[in-house]
Write a protein that holds these residues in place. Structure first.
Motif, PDB file in Angstrom:
ATOM      1  N   ALA A   1     -32.119 -19.488 -38.695  1.00  0.00           N
ATOM      2  CA  ALA A   1     -31.012 -20.250 -39.271  1.00  0.00           C
ATOM      3  C   ALA A   1     -30.017 -20.668 -38.187  1.00  0.00           C
ATOM      4  O   ALA A   1     -29.488 -21.788 -38.199  1.00  0.00           O
ATOM      5  CB  ALA A   1     -30.314 -19.420 -40.344  1.00  0.00           C
ATOM      6  N   VAL A   2     -29.756 -19.779 -37.228  1.00  0.00           N
ATOM      7  CA  VAL A   2     -28.825 -20.118 -36.143  1.00  0.00           C
ATOM      8  C   VAL A   2     -29.391 -21.238 -35.285  1.00  0.00           C
ATOM      9  O   VAL A   2     -28.678 -22.170 -34.883  1.00  0.00           O
ATOM     10  CB  VAL A   2     -28.527 -18.863 -35.302  1.00  0.00           C
ATOM     11  CG1 VAL A   2     -27.699 -19.226 -34.079  1.00  0.00           C
ATOM     12  CG2 VAL A   2     -27.793 -17.823 -36.133  1.00  0.00           C
ATOM     13  N   GLU A   3     -30.691 -21.179 -34.980  1.00  0.00           N
ATOM     14  CA  GLU A   3     -31.306 -22.237 -34.184  1.00  0.00           C
ATOM     15  C   GLU A   3     -31.250 -23.578 -34.914  1.00  0.00           C
ATOM     16  O   GLU A   3     -30.957 -24.621 -34.309  1.00  0.00           O
ATOM     17  CB  GLU A   3     -32.750 -21.860 -33.871  1.00  0.00           C
ATOM     18  CG  GLU A   3     -32.873 -20.693 -32.890  1.00  0.00           C
ATOM     19  CD  GLU A   3     -34.320 -20.327 -32.629  1.00  0.00           C
ATOM     20  OE1 GLU A   3     -35.197 -20.868 -33.351  1.00  0.00           O
ATOM     21  OE2 GLU A   3     -34.575 -19.508 -31.723  1.00  0.00           O
ATOM     22  N   ASP A   4     -31.501 -23.561 -36.211  1.00  0.00           N
ATOM     23  CA  ASP A   4     -31.415 -24.807 -36.980  1.00  0.00           C
ATOM     24  C   ASP A   4     -29.998 -25.365 -36.969  1.00  0.00           C
ATOM     25  O   ASP A   4     -29.790 -26.586 -36.843  1.00  0.00           O
ATOM     26  CB  ASP A   4     -31.871 -24.550 -38.422  1.00  0.00           C
ATOM     27  CG  ASP A   4     -33.353 -24.184 -38.487  1.00  0.00           C
ATOM     28  OD1 ASP A   4     -34.073 -24.501 -37.518  1.00  0.00           O
ATOM     29  OD2 ASP A   4     -33.769 -23.566 -39.491  1.00  0.00           O
ATOM     30  N   LEU A   5     -28.999 -24.464 -37.084  1.00  0.00           N
ATOM     31  CA  LEU A   5     -27.614 -24.924 -37.081  1.00  0.00           C
ATOM     32  C   LEU A   5     -27.239 -25.545 -35.739  1.00  0.00           C
ATOM     33  O   LEU A   5     -26.578 -26.593 -35.684  1.00  0.00           O
ATOM     34  CB  LEU A   5     -26.685 -23.745 -37.401  1.00  0.00           C
ATOM     35  CG  LEU A   5     -25.183 -24.050 -37.417  1.00  0.00           C
ATOM     36  CD1 LEU A   5     -24.860 -25.091 -38.488  1.00  0.00           C
ATOM     37  CD2 LEU A   5     -24.372 -22.779 -37.660  1.00  0.00           C
TER      38      LEU A   5
END
Length: 423
Positions: A139-143
């Motif tokens: 999720a952090v990478e997508d953000l």
């Protein structure tokens, strides 16, 4: 005929049932704990009450024993004392039981606090697990990827908007900016005052003669030259103040340790020049040997009426190289200036420094001497030993020339003394 109708009860949620069971279990545990603490406190109160009863009975038995002894009933008095002893033992046992009860109560309360801490840590761990489940690495990478895409999109929009002006438009903007700057310069020029045309500036004429050299502030005295016919000292005619009382500034015809003092620049070829410098400028680099030596040298200087030997001082820094005791005598007598020989300590290779035998220092350099003199500290006594290719010589500088007021103006030179010839 009517049939009997029955309503079906809805099935209970298993998760809710487990939660209710856990809550009931927790309530039962808390109730058991409270009950145990209450029972312990009740036991404590009973023990305290029993102790008071035993103490009262012990006091009564002691009083009865005294009364029986007064009535000469020794056997019954002995029985009362034995019963009192038994009561005292029971009181001691009650103290032990009471201590155990207090210890148990404290242990239960401490364990209760630990249980609450454990429950708090457990709840915090559950919250962290929930947060970690929501905030995964994917999720952090997508953000971050979405943020980069949004920034790139905004940069593209800015680039497109910035490039909307043509070359002609940019030239027009620059021309307008230059016109505004010219207008501001013209307005500023109009506010400046007009310089008069009839004012002439008169300059002084350039000097043609060379400027005079400033007079030296330091006074030097001439080192005495040896004369074999007068035991190594120069002979001067009798004092103008009378032959019976030769004064300090006018040495007697007979040779003396004071010799001749001439307050003028030294003549070349007669040895190093003697300068009178302010005592505040001088800086010692090692301590004196003893207080007794200072007192002895001070008394001798007063008896001589002046300084017979100069100090050796660095010309650049004022560091004292030789003459620390004579410097301390000057401080004791509150002199304003002292006679010194000035040398270029760091540049003169003929002047060397060594460590005194038996000193605690392993090595010593000229830089160490200067740095210590410039600092507020000093080396121990007899730390440095300087060697130089000339003798300090004998001088005669009266105290009244060195002090603030002539307290020793009446001092005279001693009688004739033999001075060995110097080769």
């Amino acid at each position: 005929m009517g049939g009997v109708s029955s309503k079906k009860t809805p099935a209970a949620d298993p998760a809710a049932a487990r939660h209710a069971a856990n809550r009931a279990k927790a309530q039962n545990q808390v109730s058991a704990k409270d009950k145990a603490i209450l029972e312990l406190k009740a036991s404590r109160d009973r023990l305290k009450k029993y102790q008071k009863q035993l103490e009262a009975e012990s006091t009564t038995l002691e009083a009865n024993a005294r009364q029986l002894l007064a009535k000469k009933q020794k056997d019954r008095a002995m029985l009362c004392l034995k019963m009192r002893k038994f009561k005292l033992q029971q009181i001691a046992q009650a103290d032990t039981h009471l201590l155990n009860v207090h210890t148990m109560i404290d242990s239960v309360e401490w364990e209760t606090q630990q249980l609450q801490i454990f429950e708090g840590l457990k709840a915090g761990n559950s919250v962290l697990d929930a947060i970690h489940k929501e905030m995964t690495i994917e999720a952090v990478e997508d953000l971050m990827l979405e943020t980069q895409e949004a920034q790139a999109h905004a940069d593209e929009i800015s680039r497109m908007l910035g490039g909307a002006l043509t070359v002609e438009d940019e030239d027009a903007v620059l021309a307008e900016l230059a016109e505004i700057e010219r207008g501001e310069a013209a307005a500023l020029e109009a506010q400046l005052p007009i310089a008069p045309d009839d004012m002439l500036l008169t300059l002084p004429e350039a000097p043609t003669a060379a400027p005079e050299k400033p007079k030296k502030s330091l006074v030097s005295a001439q080192i005495l030259t040896p004369h074999s016919e007068t035991h190594g000292m120069k002979v001067v005619s009798a004092c103008v103040h009378g032959p019976s009382r030769p004064c300090f500034l006018c040495p007697a015809a007979e040779p003396s340790l004071y010799g001749e003092l001439r307050m003028k620049p030294s003549t070349p070829g007669t040895g190093p020049a003697i300068h009178l410098v302010k005592i505040e400028w001088l800086k010692p680099h090692e301590a004196i040997v003893s207080r007794d030596k200072i007192e002895s040298l001070t008394a001798a200087t007063l008896s001589w009426g002046g300084y017979l030997e100069p100090l050796l001082v660095d010309r650049q820094t004022g560091a004292i190289l030789d003459g620390h005791h004579r410097y301390t005598v000057g401080l004791e007598l509150q002199l304003r200036q002292l006679p010194v020989i000035l040398v270029d300590y760091l540049d003169d290779a003929s002047i060397t420094v060594h460590v005194w035998p038996g000193s605690r220092l392993q090595s010593l350099s000229k830089q160490d001497v200067v740095l210590m003199a410039l600092s507020p500290h000093t080396f121990p006594p007899k730390s440095s030993q300087h060697k130089y290719p000339f003798a300090l010589g004998k001088i005669a500088v009266p105290l009244r020339l060195l002090e603030d007021r002539a307290r020793y103006a009446g001092m005279y030179a001693p009688a004739s003394r033999h001075v060995p010839h110097r080769a």
